[in-house]
Design an enzyme around this catalytic site. Structure first.
Site, PDB file in Angstrom:
ATOM      1  N   ASP A 265      -1.915   9.238  12.588  1.00 11.28           N
ATOM      2  CA  ASP A 265      -0.788   9.726  13.407  1.00 11.28           C
ATOM      3  C   ASP A 265      -1.310  10.350  14.696  1.00 11.28           C
ATOM      4  O   ASP A 265      -2.014  11.349  14.682  1.00 11.28           O
ATOM      5  CB  ASP A 265      -0.004  10.788  12.604  1.00 11.28           C
ATOM      6  CG  ASP A 265       1.010  11.530  13.463  1.00 11.28           C
ATOM      7  OD1 ASP A 265       1.336  12.687  13.138  1.00 11.28           O
ATOM      8  OD2 ASP A 265       1.452  10.938  14.488  1.00 11.28           O
TER       9      ASP A 265
ATOM     10  N   ASP B  20       3.980  13.494  14.468  1.00 15.89           N
ATOM     11  CA  ASP B  20       5.249  13.497  13.730  1.00 15.89           C
ATOM     12  C   ASP B  20       5.028  13.224  12.244  1.00 15.89           C
ATOM     13  O   ASP B  20       5.970  13.015  11.501  1.00 15.89           O
ATOM     14  CB  ASP B  20       6.226  12.456  14.318  1.00 15.89           C
ATOM     15  CG  ASP B  20       5.692  11.021  14.193  1.00 15.89           C
ATOM     16  OD1 ASP B  20       6.421  10.083  14.584  1.00 15.89           O
ATOM     17  OD2 ASP B  20       4.555  10.836  13.687  1.00 15.89           O
TER      18      ASP B  20
ATOM     19  N   ASP C 202       0.853   5.532  13.624  1.00 15.37           N
ATOM     20  CA  ASP C 202       1.466   4.803  14.742  1.00 15.37           C
ATOM     21  C   ASP C 202       0.440   3.914  15.455  1.00 15.37           C
ATOM     22  O   ASP C 202      -0.763   3.954  15.146  1.00 15.37           O
ATOM     23  CB  ASP C 202       2.098   5.795  15.726  1.00 15.37           C
ATOM     24  CG  ASP C 202       1.142   6.938  16.071  1.00 15.37           C
ATOM     25  OD1 ASP C 202       1.529   8.105  15.907  1.00 15.37           O
ATOM     26  OD2 ASP C 202      -0.016   6.632  16.441  1.00 15.37           O
TER      27      ASP C 202
ATOM     28  N   ASP D 135       1.980  -9.335  10.895  1.00 12.16           N
ATOM     29  CA  ASP D 135       2.660  -9.701   9.651  1.00 12.16           C
ATOM     30  C   ASP D 135       3.969 -10.391  10.022  1.00 12.16           C
ATOM     31  O   ASP D 135       4.784  -9.816  10.754  1.00 12.16           O
ATOM     32  CB  ASP D 135       2.956  -8.430   8.833  1.00 12.16           C
ATOM     33  CG  ASP D 135       2.900  -8.687   7.340  1.00 12.16           C
ATOM     34  OD1 ASP D 135       2.308  -7.859   6.624  1.00 12.16           O
ATOM     35  OD2 ASP D 135       3.436  -9.728   6.913  1.00 12.16           O
TER      36      ASP D 135
ATOM     37  N   ASP E 183       4.424 -13.502   5.189  1.00 10.90           N
ATOM     38  CA  ASP E 183       4.917 -12.786   4.005  1.00 10.90           C
ATOM     39  C   ASP E 183       5.663 -13.726   3.041  1.00 10.90           C
ATOM     40  O   ASP E 183       6.564 -14.456   3.472  1.00 10.90           O
ATOM     41  CB  ASP E 183       5.882 -11.691   4.511  1.00 10.90           C
ATOM     42  CG  ASP E 183       6.364 -10.777   3.435  1.00 10.90           C
ATOM     43  OD1 ASP E 183       5.528 -10.081   2.855  1.00 10.90           O
ATOM     44  OD2 ASP E 183       7.578 -10.769   3.174  1.00 10.90           O
TER      45      ASP E 183
ATOM     46  N   GLU F 227       0.953 -15.693   2.155  1.00 14.85           N
ATOM     47  CA  GLU F 227       0.994 -14.964   0.889  1.00 14.85           C
ATOM     48  C   GLU F 227       1.696 -15.864  -0.125  1.00 14.85           C
ATOM     49  O   GLU F 227       2.862 -16.212   0.070  1.00 14.85           O
ATOM     50  CB  GLU F 227       1.766 -13.648   1.036  1.00 14.85           C
ATOM     51  CG  GLU F 227       1.788 -12.863  -0.267  1.00 14.85           C
ATOM     52  CD  GLU F 227       2.773 -11.729  -0.269  1.00 14.85           C
ATOM     53  OE1 GLU F 227       3.834 -11.854   0.370  1.00 14.85           O
ATOM     54  OE2 GLU F 227       2.494 -10.710  -0.912  1.00 14.85           O
TER      55      GLU F 227
ATOM     56  N   HIS G 178      -1.186  -3.003   0.042  1.00 18.05           N
ATOM     57  CA  HIS G 178      -0.064  -2.050   0.071  1.00 18.05           C
ATOM     58  C   HIS G 178       0.957  -2.317  -1.043  1.00 18.05           C
ATOM     59  O   HIS G 178       1.906  -1.543  -1.209  1.00 18.05           O
ATOM     60  CB  HIS G 178       0.619  -2.158   1.442  1.00 18.05           C
ATOM     61  CG  HIS G 178       1.253  -3.492   1.651  1.00 18.05           C
ATOM     62  ND1 HIS G 178       0.538  -4.666   1.794  1.00 18.05           N
ATOM     63  CD2 HIS G 178       2.542  -3.854   1.686  1.00 18.05           C
ATOM     64  CE1 HIS G 178       1.357  -5.674   1.917  1.00 18.05           C
ATOM     65  NE2 HIS G 178       2.589  -5.218   1.854  1.00 18.05           N
ATOM     66  N   ASP G 179       0.777  -3.413  -1.766  1.00 16.02           N
ATOM     67  CA  ASP G 179       1.716  -3.779  -2.842  1.00 16.02           C
ATOM     68  C   ASP G 179       1.220  -3.426  -4.238  1.00 16.02           C
ATOM     69  O   ASP G 179       1.913  -3.698  -5.219  1.00 16.02           O
ATOM     70  CB  ASP G 179       1.982  -5.293  -2.833  1.00 16.02           C
ATOM     71  CG  ASP G 179       2.914  -5.705  -1.727  1.00 16.02           C
ATOM     72  OD1 ASP G 179       2.833  -6.857  -1.280  1.00 16.02           O
ATOM     73  OD2 ASP G 179       3.726  -4.856  -1.303  1.00 16.02           O
TER      74      ASP G 179
HETATM   75  O1  TEU Z   1       5.308  -9.014  -1.151  1.00 12.94           O
HETATM   76  C1  TEU Z   1       5.685 -10.183  -1.858  1.00 12.94           C
HETATM   77  C2  TEU Z   1       5.251  -9.959  -3.223  1.00 12.94           C
HETATM   78  O2  TEU Z   1       4.215 -10.373  -3.642  1.00 12.94           O
HETATM   79  C3  TEU Z   1       6.041  -8.986  -3.953  1.00 12.94           C
HETATM   80  O3  TEU Z   1       6.793  -9.718  -4.870  1.00 12.94           O
HETATM   81  C4  TEU Z   1       5.097  -8.028  -4.572  1.00 12.94           C
HETATM   82  O4  TEU Z   1       4.384  -8.726  -5.573  1.00 12.94           O
HETATM   83  C5  TEU Z   1       5.874  -6.882  -5.117  1.00 12.94           C
HETATM   84  O5  TEU Z   1       5.119  -5.755  -4.974  1.00 12.94           O
HETATM   85  C6  TEU Z   1       6.252  -7.114  -6.536  1.00 12.94           C
HETATM   86  O6  TEU Z   1       5.131  -6.810  -7.351  1.00 12.94           O
HETATM   87  C7  TEU Z   1       5.595  -9.110   0.231  1.00 12.94           C
HETATM   88  C8  TEU Z   1       5.113  -7.824   0.886  1.00 12.94           C
HETATM   89  O7  TEU Z   1       3.687  -7.728   0.753  1.00 12.94           O
HETATM   90  C9  TEU Z   1       5.802  -6.671   0.199  1.00 12.94           C
HETATM   91  O8  TEU Z   1       5.323  -5.424   0.716  1.00 12.94           O
HETATM   92  C10 TEU Z   1       7.289  -6.791   0.448  1.00 12.94           C
HETATM   93  O9  TEU Z   1       7.957  -5.786  -0.289  1.00 12.94           O
HETATM   94  C11 TEU Z   1       7.817  -8.173  -0.005  1.00 12.94           C
HETATM   95  O10 TEU Z   1       6.999  -9.255   0.416  1.00 12.94           O
HETATM   96  C12 TEU Z   1       9.181  -8.413   0.622  1.00 12.94           C
HETATM   97  O11 TEU Z   1       9.000  -8.607   1.995  1.00 12.94           O
END
Ligand code: TEU
Length: 553
Positions: free
Chosen positions: A19, A23, A27, A96, A196, A252, A329-330
């Site tokens: 950041d 805030d 960013d 992305d 994505d 992906e 991040h997932d």
């Molecule tokens: O994620 C797609 C996907 O793999 C999701 O189904 C993921 O496995 C989810 O965490 C269920 O376990 C992409 C992005 O990486 C994710 O951050 C988004 O939430 C999603 O698409 C929708 O855009």
């Protein structure tokens, strides 16, 4: 196009990276400030998760305007500055692209909702409900119905959140609109896109029920993934957008198989350059994903080895190509999933790094992985992720898990675990912000942070730095063959990476238990290890998580 087979790519989830505007939210100017850091680490390219205008229901994966930047992250001028300064630093920027769906706040959807005769109506899947129920029995990825009521008896399709309406790619106007968005950012100087959930853009014609004889919502896997038009539309994008810009495309692939990845990424097919597969990252998950706890999140090291062997051999043999990653991040942090966060945190982090950098395929580092960041201890009140809030309910209502257990398990697997702010130093809020951070900072930041580790030659950060240097100086790691040995060993993964110039041997104890191995007689020097260097011998005893990279003489 940049040489992605000889690159290391760093993933930034911008909200928690750095950041600069005081805030409490990461960013673009914060990313600019950290370009020298990324250069020093040694990465070649940066994949930045969505920066576009968004209501943040899914933190940017619900886009309300592709042509403007979320003001929390900055402005289009900031993005222009980032692209130019990254290029000056020799770093590629990969944006992305979220094209399976838009936010329901997007003007296309708003027009479609307002006026059924609007041309935007056919940008989405609007369908009549059946007897007061949704048009079919599909389950969304987030544990709810894949349909949301629009008005009257009209519903729209959402494979993800109810505020993420699926785009109808059968409509040429949608495909042209997405291509225009891609051209806009490529003209700005980005090097390409991470696309994505791209293999879900074609749905089975007629949108029929899945397993109609079964009760309740059904996951329509083969009805919504890898259908034939995905490749047709990717070829169109490749011809009209990627080739004219010599741009890079990483897809992906939800639940994608090696056979499908080969189809999508074989260079002669002119579709994608690279894909993410899900077999490794979902190890231990149930068939319905991370909130399906029926496998108790258990997996074996034999499973880990089987998946590694499958993807390495299939990609090399059939000219397919993947990006290799251990978290993003997932998913929860890689150390919590595949390593050890207590006794062997540093050693197992280095083991995972050596694994990832020794494979065929481009290695990805998810922000914080290079300093062994781990899951914080989240409570229900800490959850911010839409998927967690809704999938925990699904765990209770669909799988019948008692609420207090469902909440404990959800805290362990929620995506929030990998979204805590990057820990830069031991100052307040880990140096991420001097305001109140948007999300809790893992309290272990005083011990586990970038500043402390950059100054420690034996740190995980310096090990990642060495991995990058060694990968860069050994072509066999980038493009060499993969040949496994000790295939039957229960916990040690061992394989050669060879090309015409050199032969490397990688030995990895995946387990928190010591392990013994018997090797063919050979000479070699230990060029990278997470333990004191050892002589290569026929009989070796490995410590927990001990890993070595030998150059064979
Ligand atoms: O994620 C797609 C996907 O793999 C999701 O189904 C993921 O496995 C989810 O965490 C269920 O376990 C992409 C992005 O990486 C994710 O951050 C988004 O939430 C999603 O698409 C929708 O855009």
């Amino acid at each position: 196009m940049f040489d992605y087979k000889h690159s290391v790519i760093y993933q930034i989830w911008p909200r928690s990276f750095f950041d600069s505007s005081h805030d409490g939210i990461g960013d673009i100017q914060g990313i600019i400030r950290k370009l020298p850091y990324l250069k020093k680490l040694g990465v070649d390219a940066i994949w930045i998760c969505p920066l576009y205008q968004s209501p943040n229901d899914d933190y940017g994966y619900d886009i309300s305007d592709y042509y403007s930047i979320n003001p929390e992250y900055g402005t289009m001028a900031d993005l222009t500055e980032l692209i130019h300064k990254a290029k000056d630093a020799g770093l590629q920027i990969i944006m992305d692209l979220v094209a399976n769906h838009t936010s329901t706040k997007h003007k296309w959807f708003q027009e479609a909702l307002k006026d059924p005769s609007s041309p935007y109506r056919d940008y989405y899947y609007f369908r009549e409900g059946r007897n007061g129920q949704p048009p079919n029995n599909w389950l969304s990825f987030f544990g709810t119905s894949a349909w949301t009521k629009a008005e009257g008896n009209m519903y729209y399709l959402n494979l993800y959140a109810e505020t993420q309406a699926d785009l109808n790619w059968n409509n040429p106007a949608v495909r042209i609109a997405i291509q225009n968005i891609m051209n806009f950012y490529l003209d700005m100087g980005v090097s390409g896109f991470r696309m994505d959930t791209i293999n879900t853009i074609d749905k089975k014609e007629g949108l029929p029920d899945k397993n109609p004889d079964k009760e309740g919502l059904q996951f329509a896997d083969d009805y919504i993934t890898d259908r034939e038009n995905v490749r047709v539309w990717l070829k169109e994008i490749n011809e009209k957008v990627l080739q004219p810009h010599d741009a890079f495309a990483l897809g992906e692939g939800i639940m994608v198989t090696p056979e499908k990845v080969i189809e999508y990424t074989k260079p002669s097919h002119h579709e994608l350059n690279m894909m993410f597969q899900f077999d490794l990252i979902t190890l231990g998950y149930g068939e319905l994903g991370k909130y399906d706890c029926r496998r108790l999140y258990h997996y074996s090291h034999a499973d880990f080895k089987r998946i590694t062997r499958l993807w390495q051999t299939q990609m090399l043999k059939n000219d397919g190509y993947i990006g290799n990653y251990l978290s993003n991040h997932d998913h929860q942090r890689s150390l919590n999933h595949f390593g050890d966060v207590h006794l062997y945190r540093s050693r197992s982090a280095k083991m995972l790094a050596l694994y990832n950098f020794a494979l065929y395929g481009t290695p990805f580092i998810y922000q914080g992985e290079e300093i062994a960041m781990v899951n914080p201890h989240l409570k229900e009140s800490d959850w911010k992720d839409y998927e967690c809030l809704h999938s925990c309910q699904a765990m209770i209502s669909i799988l019948g898990i008692p609420p207090f257990i469902a909440k404990i398990l959800s805290s362990l697997v929620t995506r929030d675990n990998s979204r805590t702010p990057v820990q830069w130093n031991a100052s307040a809020n880990a140096g991420f912000t001097d305001a109140k951070p948007w999300m809790m900072v893992n309290p272990d930041y005083q011990k586990w942070n970038v500043e402390q580790q950059m100054n420690d030659p034996e740190s995980v950060w310096n090990f990642y730095h060495r991995c990058i240097e060694i990968r860069r100086s050994h072509e066999a790691l980038c493009t060499g063959d993969f040949q496994e040995i000790l295939a039957d060993h229960p916990s040690v993964l061992a394989f050669y990476r060879t090309d015409e110039k050199e032969k490397l041997l990688i030995i990895i104890n995946l387990s928190k238990m010591p392990a013994s191995i018997h090797l063919p007689a050979m000479q070699g020097s230990d060029i990278l290890s997470n333990c004191p260097s050892v002589k290569l011998k026929e009989h070796m005893h490995l410590k927990p998580y001990e890993a070595h990279l030998f150059l064979i003489h």
